[in-house]
Design an enzyme around this catalytic site. Sequence first.
Site, mmCIF file in Angstrom:
data_model
loop_
_atom_site.group_PDB
_atom_site.id
_atom_site.type_symbol
_atom_site.label_atom_id
_atom_site.label_comp_id
_atom_site.label_asym_id
_atom_site.label_seq_id
_atom_site.Cartn_x
_atom_site.Cartn_y
_atom_site.Cartn_z
ATOM 1 N N ARG A 222 -7.752 -3.993 -11.468
ATOM 2 C CA ARG A 222 -7.972 -4.044 -10.024
ATOM 3 C C ARG A 222 -8.608 -2.747 -9.542
ATOM 4 O O ARG A 222 -8.497 -1.704 -10.174
ATOM 5 C CB ARG A 222 -6.650 -4.282 -9.289
ATOM 6 C CG ARG A 222 -5.960 -5.588 -9.673
ATOM 7 C CD ARG A 222 -4.624 -5.730 -8.956
ATOM 8 N NE ARG A 222 -3.944 -6.962 -9.355
ATOM 9 C CZ ARG A 222 -3.119 -7.063 -10.393
ATOM 10 N NH1 ARG A 222 -2.866 -5.991 -11.146
ATOM 11 N NH2 ARG A 222 -2.546 -8.214 -10.683
ATOM 12 N N LYS A 245 0.132 -2.621 -9.091
ATOM 13 C CA LYS A 245 0.727 -3.788 -8.440
ATOM 14 C C LYS A 245 2.036 -4.209 -9.088
ATOM 15 O O LYS A 245 3.030 -4.459 -8.401
ATOM 16 C CB LYS A 245 -0.266 -4.960 -8.448
ATOM 17 C CG LYS A 245 0.242 -6.177 -7.681
ATOM 18 C CD LYS A 245 -0.823 -7.245 -7.572
ATOM 19 C CE LYS A 245 -0.316 -8.426 -6.743
ATOM 20 N NZ LYS A 245 -1.348 -9.485 -6.613
ATOM 21 N N HIS A 333 -13.287 -7.398 -6.164
ATOM 22 C CA HIS A 333 -12.186 -7.986 -6.937
ATOM 23 C C HIS A 333 -12.664 -9.114 -7.849
ATOM 24 O O HIS A 333 -12.019 -9.400 -8.867
ATOM 25 C CB HIS A 333 -11.106 -8.505 -5.987
ATOM 26 C CG HIS A 333 -9.861 -8.952 -6.685
ATOM 27 N ND1 HIS A 333 -8.963 -8.073 -7.252
ATOM 28 C CD2 HIS A 333 -9.369 -10.202 -6.937
ATOM 29 C CE1 HIS A 333 -7.971 -8.749 -7.810
ATOM 30 N NE2 HIS A 333 -8.194 -10.042 -7.629
ATOM 31 N N ARG A 336 -12.973 -8.772 -11.688
ATOM 32 C CA ARG A 336 -11.794 -9.012 -12.536
ATOM 33 C C ARG A 336 -11.812 -10.434 -13.097
ATOM 34 O O ARG A 336 -11.528 -10.655 -14.278
ATOM 35 C CB ARG A 336 -10.538 -8.755 -11.707
ATOM 36 C CG ARG A 336 -9.213 -8.930 -12.423
ATOM 37 C CD ARG A 336 -8.115 -8.390 -11.514
ATOM 38 N NE ARG A 336 -6.786 -8.857 -11.861
ATOM 39 C CZ ARG A 336 -5.995 -8.286 -12.748
ATOM 40 N NH1 ARG A 336 -6.426 -7.230 -13.424
ATOM 41 N NH2 ARG A 336 -4.782 -8.759 -12.978
ATOM 42 N N HIS A 356 -1.298 -10.255 -16.608
ATOM 43 C CA HIS A 356 -0.720 -11.477 -16.051
ATOM 44 C C HIS A 356 0.421 -11.945 -16.933
ATOM 45 O O HIS A 356 0.357 -11.851 -18.152
ATOM 46 C CB HIS A 356 -1.779 -12.581 -15.972
ATOM 47 C CG HIS A 356 -2.734 -12.379 -14.842
ATOM 48 N ND1 HIS A 356 -3.912 -13.070 -14.727
ATOM 49 C CD2 HIS A 356 -2.689 -11.554 -13.767
ATOM 50 C CE1 HIS A 356 -4.552 -12.691 -13.633
ATOM 51 N NE2 HIS A 356 -3.829 -11.770 -13.040
ATOM 52 N N TYR A 365 8.364 -11.159 -22.840
ATOM 53 C CA TYR A 365 8.279 -9.716 -22.663
ATOM 54 C C TYR A 365 9.503 -9.144 -21.947
ATOM 55 O O TYR A 365 9.538 -7.974 -21.623
ATOM 56 C CB TYR A 365 7.015 -9.353 -21.865
ATOM 57 C CG TYR A 365 5.751 -9.439 -22.688
ATOM 58 C CD1 TYR A 365 5.381 -8.400 -23.520
ATOM 59 C CD2 TYR A 365 4.940 -10.564 -22.623
ATOM 60 C CE1 TYR A 365 4.221 -8.474 -24.275
ATOM 61 C CE2 TYR A 365 3.785 -10.650 -23.371
ATOM 62 C CZ TYR A 365 3.428 -9.603 -24.197
ATOM 63 O OH TYR A 365 2.282 -9.682 -24.940
#
Length: 380
Positions: A222, A245, A333, A336, A356, A365
């Site tokens: 980003r 983010k 943006h 991306r 993501h 994870y």
Amino acid sequence: MAGRRHRSRRNWPDHLLAREKAKGLYYYWRDPRTGKEYGLGYDFADAASQVREANAVALATRSPKASLVDRLSGADVHTVGAWLDRFDAVLTRRPGKRNAPRSYNTLKTDRSRLKVLREHFGDTLIANVTTRQCSDLIEKTLEAGKQRLAQSIRSFMIDCFNEAEAAGWISLGQNPAKVTRAPTPQVKRSRLSLDQYKAILALVDSPWAKHGMQLALLTGQRIGDICQMKFSDIREGYLHIVQDKEGHPIRVPLAIRLPALDLSLGQVIDQIRALGFVEATHLIHHVSARTLSKPGDRVHEHALSKAFTRAVRKLDNETAMAFWEGKDPPTFHEIRSLAKRLYDEIGVNTMDLLGHKSEEMSALYGDMRGEWVTVKLPAE
């Protein structure tokens, strides 16, 4: 202060207006709540009748103000404006991402939303705010073509009145914004193709804007993360990124490259180093003095976004029409999204690269939080 009414119009109903036209006087009604005017035709009797009906509706649906009894009892202090002062303090105290203080940009956005609510509700008693009033604000924003803003304002109102419930300013279960219909925005912005990216890249007006676009495509990050990249983040053959983010830590190999661009991440960083500003700490930095910046200072995301927009506007009309096909041109943006599509074609794990996480990946994870996720090259 309103001007004195002409003697010949002293018996006209309030908010009835007339203007001279070729066929005679044409009558209008001005809505006292919004100032908007509505044409009624040339017939005075019909216009006056309609205005009296409209005035009655406007009076019945106006925002309730504090009465004299409320003011004498002290209830008039519980206005929307007074609550917004309290809510502003609540927002300031709230923790931001990862329990850090809320960022300047987040607080700036909050203040702009507070201003919208102040202008719309004014000194209405907060207990008297209706769902209709909340819906009217959302609808007015939609009519201005601001679908995303309408979504944001609805969420902000729900949050605002939830806090008012918790503070006892309104009764439990009486949040007037919660039952409003959520706006469904239409996608108006074009996707960015590789050819369009190259055309825009050729028109940027500074080295840092060019390098910012290249880093965005090669890393898929980003704009805020691009502007935060530092030379000290480069070690052991990787560029280390902690996404602002979500806080995902990612290691992108300097050897990663896009055949479509015939360029690697390491080559772009070498080009940046070749600018020669050894005092610069950030990869994207100014190379000449500006009003508030000197050579070597970091470039803020707003400046990078504006540089991209300036380049888009330099496209000739014929090219722009062919590129965007009547839709709004892309923003920074969209690089991306283009990065994801290009890396998908060559087999790079874009879920790792972009940070993501699907629900399944979040579970996978879940016990790795805080560890670096290394983006693997296609051949690995």
